[in-house]
Design a protein around this motif. Structure first.
Motif, mmCIF file in Angstrom:
data_model
loop_
_atom_site.group_PDB
_atom_site.id
_atom_site.type_symbol
_atom_site.label_atom_id
_atom_site.label_comp_id
_atom_site.label_asym_id
_atom_site.label_seq_id
_atom_site.Cartn_x
_atom_site.Cartn_y
_atom_site.Cartn_z
ATOM 1 N N THR A 233 -45.049 -1.111 77.667
ATOM 2 C CA THR A 233 -46.442 -0.776 77.400
ATOM 3 C C THR A 233 -47.274 -2.040 77.206
ATOM 4 O OG1 THR A 233 -46.011 -0.632 75.042
ATOM 5 C CG2 THR A 233 -45.715 1.372 76.329
ATOM 6 N N ILE B 78 -47.873 8.961 76.980
ATOM 7 C CA ILE B 78 -49.230 8.443 76.749
ATOM 8 C C ILE B 78 -50.014 9.390 75.842
ATOM 9 C CG2 ILE B 78 -51.386 7.857 77.894
ATOM 10 C CD1 ILE B 78 -49.785 7.040 80.330
ATOM 11 N N ILE B 79 -49.834 10.701 76.027
ATOM 12 C CA ILE B 79 -50.552 11.674 75.193
ATOM 13 C C ILE B 79 -50.086 11.579 73.740
ATOM 14 C CG2 ILE B 79 -50.929 14.134 74.811
ATOM 15 C CD1 ILE B 79 -50.686 14.501 77.849
ATOM 16 N N CYS B 80 -48.764 11.509 73.532
ATOM 17 C CA CYS B 80 -48.245 11.388 72.161
ATOM 18 C C CYS B 80 -48.656 10.055 71.533
ATOM 19 C CB CYS B 80 -46.725 11.530 72.168
ATOM 20 S SG CYS B 80 -46.148 13.187 72.580
ATOM 21 N N TYR C 129 -51.367 8.467 72.053
ATOM 22 C CA TYR C 129 -52.776 8.523 71.689
ATOM 23 C C TYR C 129 -52.977 9.189 70.326
ATOM 24 C CZ TYR C 129 -57.711 9.786 71.963
ATOM 25 O OH TYR C 129 -59.035 9.939 71.685
ATOM 26 N N PHE C 130 -52.188 10.200 70.007
ATOM 27 C CA PHE C 130 -52.354 10.903 68.742
ATOM 28 C C PHE C 130 -51.513 10.300 67.602
ATOM 29 C CE2 PHE C 130 -53.593 14.121 71.884
ATOM 30 C CZ PHE C 130 -54.763 14.591 71.321
ATOM 31 N N ARG D 254 -50.454 6.743 66.849
ATOM 32 C CA ARG D 254 -50.517 5.314 67.158
ATOM 33 C C ARG D 254 -49.475 4.513 66.371
ATOM 34 N NH1 ARG D 254 -55.260 4.254 69.982
ATOM 35 N NH2 ARG D 254 -56.785 5.971 69.967
ATOM 36 N N GLU E 278 -46.050 5.067 67.711
ATOM 37 C CA GLU E 278 -45.873 4.391 68.990
ATOM 38 C C GLU E 278 -45.586 2.902 68.775
ATOM 39 O OE1 GLU E 278 -45.659 3.786 73.107
ATOM 40 O OE2 GLU E 278 -45.517 5.577 71.850
#
Length: 515
Positions: A214, A380-382, A384-385, A387, A390
């Protein structure tokens, strides 16, 4: 035994005989009177027709004299007309022609055969006799026994049976399609369930789907490069097989495997559709063969002649001859029949349907290929919510990759040296590789197969087909090969030669850096 008749019965019998004689006499007299009446009417009719012909001839004569006088009067002057045209006024000549023959000029009695009235009366009565006799006609006939046929249906019944079968099968197929559509309506539930599973594993398992390079991963590597620490980018070959850039077009090994499985299933479905198309073409060829060679034309020619001949010269024979003349038939027959209307008229499947069928399969394959990339959107969706989660996952991936890289090269260095000391390190050459090495001119084409090419001692990657950048040990007694990347990681030194010159051990445990 003789019984003498009584006087009453005898008188009764005599009375019946007298009545029968009287009725026969009356009938005969009535027929004679009727025959005379018919003969008088016929003679009067012939006489009137004759008088009519004379009258028509006289009138026509007078018209001719009048037309001649008018034409003459119009042609010359009135003085000359009084002198020249007066003979045209003598139309009494027409009366003289009409009076020729006297009173007997139209008498047909001398030209009519005797007994004409009786013959006509008999002919008229015969009509009623014919009608009466035909009412009492009795026909005798015998019906032959016809062999009873079983399981025989005509074309109409067969067509009805075929249509009934097709409609029943179509109804079953429509019911199945309705059930499938209703089941497919619940597919969205599977999407929700799979999304929930991915969400839970993303939060609970830090190693789950943690293989992406990433933007934060690159930032960590750039910060370590500024601090002059050991970095991971660019990745090694062994790492590029397990880690993937989300924006790269090259799919992962797991993604490739799924694409190959789905493609194989799709090819089987395409094979089924192709077989149906070939069967349709075969059916078309069979029907077209029938259309071209099963045409039959029937031509029937002939004549029907019916001639009724009545022999005789009398009046009755003439009447019957004129009556039966209308029954004479002279007919020519020419009938043409063909089965062209009943022949099949097959039509080939248009190219539009071929394009539609295989285009649909190609679109499905593109969606399968796109699915491998759309699966990356889940992370990417997970991210975004969640952070913070991630960031922890990226830090764990970076540290774990760094540990594996260090441990892998230490492990491979120690393993190579140990096998060199034990004299167990050797290259496994197969038949293709041996032929290519011993006969480089004639068997060099075998390099198209990976098994015929030499491999790297560290990563065991086969050398490329053309323009190989692999490094061979400069020692003539050593024949081992290294890829350029592994040669650089080993410090540009052959581990086998270094082990033979160095008897000391590195002291690193084999189980400590397992990969």
């Amino acid at each position: 035994m003789f019984v003498k008749p009584t006087s009453a019965s005898y008188e009764k019998g005599q009375k019946e005989v007298r009545q029968q004689i009287r009725s026969n006499r009356t009938r005969i007299e009535g027929e004679q009177v009727e025959a005379e009446r018919y003969e008088k009417q016929y003679l009067k009719k012939i006489e009137m027709r004759c008088e009519s012909q004379f009258t028509k001839a006289a009138n026509k004569c007078r018209k001719m004299f009048q037309a001649a006088y008018d034409k003459c009067y119009d042609t010359v002057t009135w003085v000359a007309a009084w002198l020249l045209c007066w003979p045209m006024k003598l139309d009494f000549v027409c009366n003289i022609a009409e009076a020729l023959g006297g009173a007997s000029r139209c008498d047909p009695s001398k030209d009519i055969d005797p007994g004409f009235g009786e013959g006509y009366s008999y002919l008229k009565n015969s009509r009623s006799s014919f009608s009466k006799n035909f009412k009492d006609v009795r026909l005798q006939y015998k019906i032959g026994r016809i062999k009873q046929l079983r399981d025989v249906r005509d074309a109409r019944d067969t067509a009805v049976a075929v249509m009934h079968t097709v409609n029943s099968k179509r109804a079953i197929l429509n019911n199945i399609l309705v059930i499938i559509k209703r089941l497919l309506a619940f597919v969205f539930l599977r999407i929700i369930i799979e999304s929930q599973k991915y969400h839970d594993k993303y939060l609970r398992d830090i190693e789950f789907d943690n293989i992406y390079i990433t933007k934060y991963f690159r930032r960590i590597d750039a910060r370590r490069r500024v601090q002059e620490k050991h970095t991971l980018l660019p990745l090694k070959k062994i790492e590029r097989k397990k880690l993937v850039d989300p924006f790269s077009l090259k799919p992962l090994k797991s993604e490739q495997k799924k694409i190959l499985i789905d493609t194989a299933i799709l090819l089987l479905e395409m094979l089924t559709a192709t077989i149906l198309i070939l069967l349709d073409r075969l059916f078309y060829e069979a029907l077209d063969l029938i259309r071209r060679h099963a045409k039959i034309d029937y031509l029937q020619t002939g004549k029907h002649d019916l001639y009724l001949e009545v022999k005789g010269t009398g009046m009755i024979a003439s009447l019957l001859r004129s009556l039966l003349k209308g029954f004479n038939v002279k007919k020519r027959i020419r009938i043409e029949r063909t089965n062209e209307v009943c022949l099949p008229r097959p039509s080939l499947m248009s190219n539009y349907y071929f394009l539609k069928i295989y285009g649909t399969y190609f679109a499905v394959w593109l969606l399968m290929l796109l699915q491998a990339y759309t699966q990356r959107l889940r992370r990417i969706i997970c991210a975004y919510f969640y952070r913070k989660r991630e960031k922890k996952r990226v830090l764990f991936l970076y540290n774990e990759t760094l540990k594996r890289r260090r441990g892998f090269f230490r492990f491979m260095r120690k393993k190579v040296k140990r096998m060199a000391r034990q004299h167990r390190l050797k290259e496994n050459y197969n038949v293709c590789a041996v032929l290519r090495m011993n006969y480089p001119r004639t068997c060099d084409w075998l390099r198209i197969f990976p098994s015929a090419r030499r491999t790297c001692l560290i990563c065991e990657e086969p050398e490329p087909r053309k323009q190989s950048d692999f490094v061979e040990c400069p020692n003539e007694t050593c024949s081992f090969l290294y890829c350029k990347e592994c040669w650089s990681d080993m410090g540009n030194v052959c581990l086998v030669c270094e082990t033979e010159n160095d008897d000391t051990s590195s002291g690193i445990s084999e189980d400590e850096y397992g990969f």
